[in-house]
Design a protein around this motif. Sequence first.
Motif, PDB file in Angstrom:
ATOM      1  N   GLY A   5       0.805  -1.215   0.000  1.00 43.54           N
ATOM      2  CA  GLY A   5       0.000   0.000   0.000  1.00 43.54           C
ATOM      3  C   GLY A   5       0.834   1.259   0.000  1.00 43.54           C
ATOM      4  N   ILE A   6       0.167   2.356  -0.283  1.00 51.75           N
ATOM      5  CA  ILE A   6       0.781   3.679  -0.222  1.00 51.75           C
ATOM      6  C   ILE A   6      -0.169   4.615   0.515  1.00 51.75           C
ATOM      7  N   THR A   7       0.387   5.493   1.328  1.00 55.63           N
ATOM      8  CA  THR A   7      -0.402   6.499   2.027  1.00 55.63           C
ATOM      9  C   THR A   7      -0.511   7.741   1.141  1.00 55.63           C
ATOM     10  N   LEU A   8      -1.722   8.174   0.898  1.00 54.39           N
ATOM     11  CA  LEU A   8      -1.972   9.396   0.148  1.00 54.39           C
ATOM     12  C   LEU A   8      -2.835  10.326   0.988  1.00 54.39           C
ATOM     13  N   PRO A   9      -2.767  11.647   0.750  1.00 58.02           N
ATOM     14  CA  PRO A   9      -2.006  12.321  -0.291  1.00 58.02           C
ATOM     15  C   PRO A   9      -0.533  12.459   0.059  1.00 58.02           C
ATOM     16  N   LEU A  10       0.280  12.659  -0.972  1.00 58.35           N
ATOM     17  CA  LEU A  10       1.704  12.894  -0.786  1.00 58.35           C
ATOM     18  C   LEU A  10       1.927  14.332  -0.343  1.00 58.35           C
ATOM     19  N   THR A  11       2.929  14.528   0.499  1.00 57.28           N
ATOM     20  CA  THR A  11       3.244  15.863   0.991  1.00 57.28           C
ATOM     21  C   THR A  11       3.574  16.796  -0.172  1.00 57.28           C
ATOM     22  N   GLY A  12       2.916  17.950  -0.195  1.00 58.49           N
ATOM     23  CA  GLY A  12       3.210  18.963  -1.199  1.00 58.49           C
ATOM     24  C   GLY A  12       2.508  18.775  -2.523  1.00 58.49           C
ATOM     25  N   VAL A  13       1.730  17.702  -2.679  1.00 56.18           N
ATOM     26  CA  VAL A  13       1.037  17.445  -3.940  1.00 56.18           C
ATOM     27  C   VAL A  13      -0.455  17.720  -3.740  1.00 56.18           C
ATOM     28  N   PRO A  14      -1.047  18.659  -4.470  1.00 58.67           N
ATOM     29  CA  PRO A  14      -2.483  18.937  -4.305  1.00 58.67           C
ATOM     30  C   PRO A  14      -3.317  17.694  -4.595  1.00 58.67           C
ATOM     31  N   LEU A  15      -4.444  17.579  -3.928  1.00 59.02           N
ATOM     32  CA  LEU A  15      -5.281  16.392  -4.098  1.00 59.02           C
ATOM     33  C   LEU A  15      -5.633  16.109  -5.560  1.00 59.02           C
ATOM     34  N   PRO A  16      -6.124  17.080  -6.323  1.00 56.69           N
ATOM     35  CA  PRO A  16      -6.492  16.753  -7.715  1.00 56.69           C
ATOM     36  C   PRO A  16      -5.305  16.299  -8.562  1.00 56.69           C
ATOM     37  N   ALA A  17      -4.080  16.679  -8.171  1.00 56.93           N
ATOM     38  CA  ALA A  17      -2.903  16.336  -8.957  1.00 56.93           C
ATOM     39  C   ALA A  17      -2.468  14.887  -8.764  1.00 56.93           C
ATOM     40  N   HIS A  18      -3.150  14.145  -7.904  1.00 54.79           N
ATOM     41  CA  HIS A  18      -2.813  12.740  -7.684  1.00 54.79           C
ATOM     42  C   HIS A  18      -3.424  11.807  -8.736  1.00 54.79           C
ATOM     43  N   ARG A  19      -4.276  12.331  -9.600  1.00 52.22           N
ATOM     44  CA  ARG A  19      -5.035  11.435 -10.471  1.00 52.22           C
ATOM     45  C   ARG A  19      -4.136  10.544 -11.329  1.00 52.22           C
ATOM     46  N   GLU A  20      -3.168  11.115 -12.001  1.00 52.18           N
ATOM     47  CA  GLU A  20      -2.320  10.320 -12.896  1.00 52.18           C
ATOM     48  C   GLU A  20      -1.588   9.226 -12.126  1.00 52.18           C
ATOM     49  N   LEU A  21      -1.090   9.562 -10.931  1.00 51.17           N
ATOM     50  CA  LEU A  21      -0.392   8.552 -10.128  1.00 51.17           C
ATOM     51  C   LEU A  21      -1.341   7.440  -9.715  1.00 51.17           C
ATOM     52  N   VAL A  22      -2.519   7.798  -9.220  1.00 51.61           N
ATOM     53  CA  VAL A  22      -3.472   6.779  -8.767  1.00 51.61           C
ATOM     54  C   VAL A  22      -3.842   5.847  -9.909  1.00 51.61           C
ATOM     55  N   GLU A  23      -4.030   6.394 -11.088  1.00 54.86           N
ATOM     56  CA  GLU A  23      -4.377   5.562 -12.242  1.00 54.86           C
ATOM     57  C   GLU A  23      -3.279   4.544 -12.555  1.00 54.86           C
ATOM     58  N   ARG A  24      -2.034   4.881 -12.239  1.00 54.59           N
ATOM     59  CA  ARG A  24      -0.900   4.019 -12.579  1.00 54.59           C
ATOM     60  C   ARG A  24      -0.519   3.055 -11.461  1.00 54.59           C
ATOM     61  N   LEU A  25      -1.027   3.271 -10.261  1.00 53.78           N
ATOM     62  CA  LEU A  25      -0.574   2.469  -9.117  1.00 53.78           C
ATOM     63  C   LEU A  25      -0.728   0.961  -9.329  1.00 53.78           C
ATOM     64  N   PRO A  26      -1.866   0.462  -9.850  1.00 58.29           N
ATOM     65  CA  PRO A  26      -1.965  -0.996 -10.035  1.00 58.29           C
ATOM     66  C   PRO A  26      -0.891  -1.545 -10.973  1.00 58.29           C
ATOM     67  N   ASP A  27      -0.541  -0.811 -12.012  1.00 56.65           N
ATOM     68  CA  ASP A  27       0.494  -1.275 -12.936  1.00 56.65           C
ATOM     69  C   ASP A  27       1.865  -1.301 -12.278  1.00 56.65           C
ATOM     70  N   LEU A  28       2.042  -0.478 -11.246  1.00 59.33           N
ATOM     71  CA  LEU A  28       3.306  -0.464 -10.509  1.00 59.33           C
ATOM     72  C   LEU A  28       3.364  -1.563  -9.447  1.00 59.33           C
ATOM     73  N   GLY A  29       2.253  -2.255  -9.246  1.00 57.97           N
ATOM     74  CA  GLY A  29       2.216  -3.333  -8.269  1.00 57.97           C
ATOM     75  C   GLY A  29       1.581  -2.978  -6.944  1.00 57.97           C
ATOM     76  N   TYR A  30       1.120  -1.744  -6.804  1.00 55.68           N
ATOM     77  CA  TYR A  30       0.437  -1.357  -5.571  1.00 55.68           C
ATOM     78  C   TYR A  30      -0.976  -1.940  -5.565  1.00 55.68           C
ATOM     79  N   THR A  31      -1.398  -2.390  -4.408  1.00 55.73           N
ATOM     80  CA  THR A  31      -2.736  -2.948  -4.265  1.00 55.73           C
ATOM     81  C   THR A  31      -3.678  -2.049  -3.475  1.00 55.73           C
TER      82      THR A  31
END
Length: 319
Positions: A5-31
């Motif tokens: 797992g990963i804890t979100l949001p990341l420090t210094g990253v606005p909430l709406p700016a997390h979309r691209e990362l969240v979309e990619r997390l499963p491909d990176l192996g995060y569950t």
Amino acid sequence: MTRWGITLPLTGVPLPAHRELVERLPDLGYTDVWTAETSGTDAFSPLVLASQWSSGLRLGTAIAPVFTRGPALLAMTAAAAAECAPGRFALGIGASSPGVVRDWNAMEHTRPYARTRDTLRFLRSAFEGKAVNAQYPTFSVRGFRLERPPASPPPLLLAALRPRMLRLAADEADGAITNWLAPADVAKVRAEVGPGTELVAPVFVCLTDDARKARRLGRMMISSYLTVPAYRAFQDWLGRTEPLAAMYRAWDAGDRWRAGMAVPDEVVDDLVVHGSAEECRARIRAYTAGGLNTPVIALLPTDDGDPVAQVEALAPCRD
């Protein structure tokens, strides 16, 4: 199943700016994506956003305090999150701390074990769509029924640090969420909950080869967190009474700077993962080898690091 797992949001990253990362997390192996609730975002808003950006992640709160929302409001908020992510939302609840509950939210922090137990039992009934009329030892509810009970009631996990709460999690909840432990500590916690209970824990990660920088940040966090009575008792139970004695003495005397400086390197290295990405991933896997089902990376900010790139570097697919 071992999760990552990963804890979100990341420090210094606005909430709406997390979309691209969240979309990619499963491909990176995060569950999993998990949230904390202290003085940043609330525990639910980031998960509602994430639920619309990815259908392949489990989403969980670690944790939503049982004192800072009334029982009915907590049930409604959790039910809304569960409706956004059917079958993928897990509700982690816990007592939090007097600082968060009393000092920041102007609410009493009394009988934390009983309040957590009673909230757990109330939520079980509420999520079934039943009308709740009950006198619990720490509160009463009269005539409440969820208008939109979740089609898939979310699993309930308890924040638990010591045997009594860990056993409650094993007996009545669907899992336990613990915190501030080393890989070598996992076996002691696992022994209290048994082999069949999911065990979740944040793993604090400082992705840097500069050990001095990582230890400086680790000392600050450890002296701030582990002087809270519940965490102090947890570390005593885990066997760190003597290594942390000087920190406690300085903190109790009101000398916050000296308390931080008194944290030994070996304690920081036990409780905060740091080093190269490869070293950090290996250390995280040491937690799972010890019996942790779900390590949840809690990324510590570094001045010279892009947090999104660090999430990518720590991904299990890199192994």
